[in-house]
Design an enzyme around this catalytic site. Structure first.
Site, PDB file in Angstrom:
ATOM      1  N   SER A  70       0.848  -1.255   0.004  1.00  0.00           N
ATOM      2  CA  SER A  70      -0.302   0.113   0.195  1.00  0.00           C
ATOM      3  C   SER A  70       0.566   1.265  -0.315  1.00  0.00           C
ATOM      4  CB  SER A  70      -0.998   0.019   1.217  1.00  0.00           C
ATOM      5  OG  SER A  70      -1.479   0.737   0.983  1.00  0.00           O
ATOM      6  N   HIS A  93      -2.520  -1.224  -4.694  1.00  0.00           N
ATOM      7  CA  HIS A  93      -3.982  -1.213  -4.564  1.00  0.00           C
ATOM      8  C   HIS A  93      -4.600   0.271  -4.861  1.00  0.00           C
ATOM      9  CE1 HIS A  93      -4.711  -1.456   0.358  1.00  0.00           C
ATOM     10  NE2 HIS A  93      -3.896  -0.074   0.217  1.00  0.00           N
TER      11      HIS A  93
END
Length: 218
Positions: A70, A93
């Site tokens: 992330s 993501h």
């Protein structure tokens, strides 16, 4: 050579952009910097701010020791060179957020997240260059893509693989929807970090309640 370890959540409950700025500010202008990452992610905006700090400094070597997930993967992109330990992983993501409110409030947040996703895609695109179309990067984010060290190099998110991996990648099993099974069962250092962060949150709440109680009594 100076060394910076980002071995924590990114943001308020771990390592934020202000803390990294202090560390970088204490270095000589021409001092080489090696940044080691083992982080489950956190605040996208802190990640972007740290990425920009590393880019502006220049000549930074990034090494992913365990997991760069992330927001931590955004930070990794700030390195002039990015090396993955052979047993490390990277995860990219779409941005996410918690929100409470009416329908318009939720639409506004969704629009903001779409805009943030565009900035994140642009950050990855600067690293991978013309080897990958923007639409493909969007697809990788949509799928919550987990990259092994070899995957990261093959797709242009990293430059090299280091055969001496210091920390096996591990992520708390409930944190992300597509966490690979072997990472969920490998209770490594990141899972311990998350447990520590939860303890910090609880202690912070207790401290605030005590302070509020003392103020009322006074």
């Amino acid at each position: 050579m100076a060394t910076l370890h980002i071995y924590d959540e990114i943001g308020e409950w771990g390592i934020d952009a202000k803390a990294v700025a202090r560390e970088i500010g204490s270095l000589k202008d021409d001092e080489p910097l090696e940044v080691h990452i083992n982080s489950p992610g956190g605040s996208a905006f802190d990640g972007i701010a740290i990425y920009n700090q590393l880019r502006r400094r220049g000549g930074v070597s990034v090494i992913v020791d365990g997991i760069a997930a992330s927001a931590a993967s955004i930070i990794a992109m700030g390195g002039q060179t990015i090396t993955m330990a052979h047993n490390s992983m990277m995860m990219i993501h779409r941005a996410s957020a918690g929100v409470w409110g009416n329908a318009q409030d939720l639409r506004d947040v969704a629009d903001a997240l779409d805009a943030l996703d565009g900035q994140i895609v642009d950050t990855y695109a600067k690293r991978v260059g013309d080897s990958m179309q923007l639409s493909v990067i969007h697809e990788l984010l949509d799928a919550e893509t987990w990259l092994t060290a070899q995957d990261a190099v093959d797709r242009g998110f990293a430059d090299a693989i280091d055969g001496e991996g210091a920390i096996p990648a591990a992520v708390h099993k409930g944190r992300y929807k597509n966490t690979p099974e072997h990472l969920r069962t490998n209770g490594g250092s990141v899972e311990r970090v998350l447990q520590t962060l939860e303890q910090r949150r609880i202690q912070s709440t207790v401290n605030r309640l005590r302070a509020a109680s003392a103020k009322r009594i006074g």
